[in-house]
Design an enzyme around this catalytic site. Structure first.
Site, PDB file in Angstrom:
ATOM      1  N   LYS A   1       6.916   4.141   1.783  1.00 23.94           N
ATOM      2  CA  LYS A   1       5.856   3.222   1.335  1.00 23.94           C
ATOM      3  C   LYS A   1       6.311   2.482   0.083  1.00 23.94           C
ATOM      4  O   LYS A   1       6.105   1.275  -0.049  1.00 23.94           O
ATOM      5  CB  LYS A   1       4.555   4.004   1.091  1.00 23.94           C
ATOM      6  CG  LYS A   1       3.883   4.417   2.388  1.00 23.94           C
ATOM      7  CD  LYS A   1       2.790   5.459   2.219  1.00 23.94           C
ATOM      8  CE  LYS A   1       2.352   5.945   3.606  1.00 23.94           C
ATOM      9  NZ  LYS A   1       1.391   7.034   3.595  1.00 23.94           N
TER      10      LYS A   1
ATOM     11  N   GLN B   1      -1.818  10.523  -0.282  1.00 26.66           N
ATOM     12  CA  GLN B   1      -1.059  11.023   0.862  1.00 26.66           C
ATOM     13  C   GLN B   1      -1.641  12.350   1.348  1.00 26.66           C
ATOM     14  O   GLN B   1      -1.888  13.257   0.561  1.00 26.66           O
ATOM     15  CB  GLN B   1       0.422  11.197   0.462  1.00 26.66           C
ATOM     16  CG  GLN B   1       1.332  11.557   1.610  1.00 26.66           C
ATOM     17  CD  GLN B   1       1.451  10.456   2.659  1.00 26.66           C
ATOM     18  OE1 GLN B   1       1.394   9.270   2.360  1.00 26.66           O
ATOM     19  NE2 GLN B   1       1.604  10.856   3.911  1.00 26.66           N
TER      20      GLN B   1
ATOM     21  N   ASP C   1      -6.163   2.725   3.300  1.00 20.26           N
ATOM     22  CA  ASP C   1      -5.924   3.616   4.439  1.00 20.26           C
ATOM     23  C   ASP C   1      -7.048   3.490   5.481  1.00 20.26           C
ATOM     24  O   ASP C   1      -6.922   3.959   6.605  1.00 20.26           O
ATOM     25  CB  ASP C   1      -5.905   5.080   3.953  1.00 20.26           C
ATOM     26  CG  ASP C   1      -4.534   5.721   4.039  1.00 20.26           C
ATOM     27  OD1 ASP C   1      -3.721   5.273   4.862  1.00 20.26           O
ATOM     28  OD2 ASP C   1      -4.301   6.682   3.284  1.00 20.26           O
TER      29      ASP C   1
HETATM   30  N1  GUN Z   1      -0.532  11.498   6.300  1.00 21.60           N
HETATM   31  C1  GUN Z   1      -0.134  11.228   7.572  1.00 21.60           C
HETATM   32  N2  GUN Z   1      -0.493   9.968   7.902  1.00 21.60           N
HETATM   33  C2  GUN Z   1      -1.127   9.450   6.834  1.00 21.60           C
HETATM   34  C3  GUN Z   1      -1.720   8.183   6.572  1.00 21.60           C
HETATM   35  O1  GUN Z   1      -1.750   7.272   7.401  1.00 21.60           O
HETATM   36  N3  GUN Z   1      -2.258   8.037   5.332  1.00 21.60           N
HETATM   37  C4  GUN Z   1      -2.241   9.020   4.409  1.00 21.60           C
HETATM   38  N4  GUN Z   1      -2.831   8.773   3.235  1.00 21.60           N
HETATM   39  N5  GUN Z   1      -1.710  10.196   4.624  1.00 21.60           N
HETATM   40  C5  GUN Z   1      -1.145  10.409   5.835  1.00 21.60           C
END
Ligand code: GUN
Length: 283
Positions: free
Chosen positions: A52, A96, A119
């Site tokens: 990211k 996350q 998200d």
């Molecule tokens: N963990 C696995 N996929 C995701 C996601 O799309 N967003 C976040 N914040 N955590 C994750």
């Protein structure tokens, strides 16, 4: 033999457009900024967070990475989110997942201001997705919709089967396909005679988290097969939820793992951050 749906190529083209939008915002004095919070040292999460960060740099979004120790108390994380919510230089906030067990993920997610929820996990965002009145797009499902659009796959009137009912992928995926006028079925671990259901799918989305779970006898000849799985095999290699080699023989199109859905998820996160920054400028 199925044609490959190239998520890397589509992602590169969408990211180029996002970079143009970021440059326009910067010319207006708005530097789009994404805060990414990682709690603890889950190795897979560390990789996702690093990717990211890289994507932000690539498209001209300023990354603000915050790494906290696994034992961080819940109220400390909530206070941090409050601080980021009121920081006008921050456009998007992502925590996350998964979080350490002593922290309630739902409580943390619901603390994020809806206008920074890149998200699309808060109640506000989910409600909008149900209504088809999108604020932010759920990243993985939206990335899949972009792939289908790019490859001119018709959704309207088609049988769409989603395997998996998670809040992050399965449920929002079903809603986006439904909003696009697909006839949608969601399967899960209690589904009786799963192959008979999946064999009806014109578009089959696998999001189960089990390596090579979808075999060729579960797929209708000519189906479009989308593999959301990212499973690590004992030899360290990545593989999807679809038995790629066998299913490629009968599907019309298929996403590889890696290089299919994965790159699109982060791209849509970048898109949501730009959307948040644009809205902040308009306020
Ligand atoms: N963990 C696995 N996929 C995701 C996601 O799309 N967003 C976040 N914040 N955590 C994750």
């Amino acid at each position: 033999m199925a044609a490959l749906i190239d998520g890397k190529a589509v992602s590169a083209s969408v990211r180029a457009e996002i970079a143009r939008e970021a440059a326009i915002l910067r010319d207006k004095g708005m530097i789009p900024k994404l805060a990414v919070i990682l709690v603890g040292d889950d190795p897979a999460s560390a990789v996702y967070v690093r990717n990211k960060h890289k994507a932000c740099i690539e498209v001209g979004i300023e990354p603000l990475q915050i790494t906290l120790p696994a034992e961080t108390p819940e109220d400390e994380l909530l206070s941090l989110i409050d601080k980021l919510n009121s920081d006008t230089s921050v456009n998007g906030i992502l925590v996350q997942l998964p979080l350490p067990k002593h922290i309630s993920a739902q409580k943390v997610i619901d603390r994020i201001a809806p206008d920074k929820d890149v998200d699309a996990f808060t109640h506000d965002s989910v409600g909008r997705i149900v209504e088809g009145r999108y604020g932010f797009l759920p990243c993985t499902p939206a990335g899949i919709m972009k792939l289908l659009e790019y490859y001119n796959v018709t959704i309207s009137g088609k049988n769409c089967v989603v395997i998996g009912r998670s809040n992050i992928v399965g449920k929002p995926m079903a809603l986006l396909l439904l909003n696009a006028s697909g006839t949608v079925t969601v399967c899960h671990s209690k589904t009786v005679d799963l192959p008979s259901v999946t064999r009806r799918a014109d578009i089959l989305v696998a999001a189960v988290g089990i390596p090579r779970f979808v075999k060729s006898d579960m797929v209708k000849p000519g189906a479009v097969v989308i593999d959301v799985g990212i499973n690590r095999l004992p030899d360290g290699k990545l593989c999807g939820d679809v038995d790629f080699d066998a299913v490629s023989e009968i599907a019309s199109m298929i996403t590889p793992v890696p290089g299919g859905v994965g790159p699109m998820t982060i791209t849509m996160l970048m898109q949501n951050t730009i959307t948040a920054a644009k809205r902040a400028i308009e306020r």
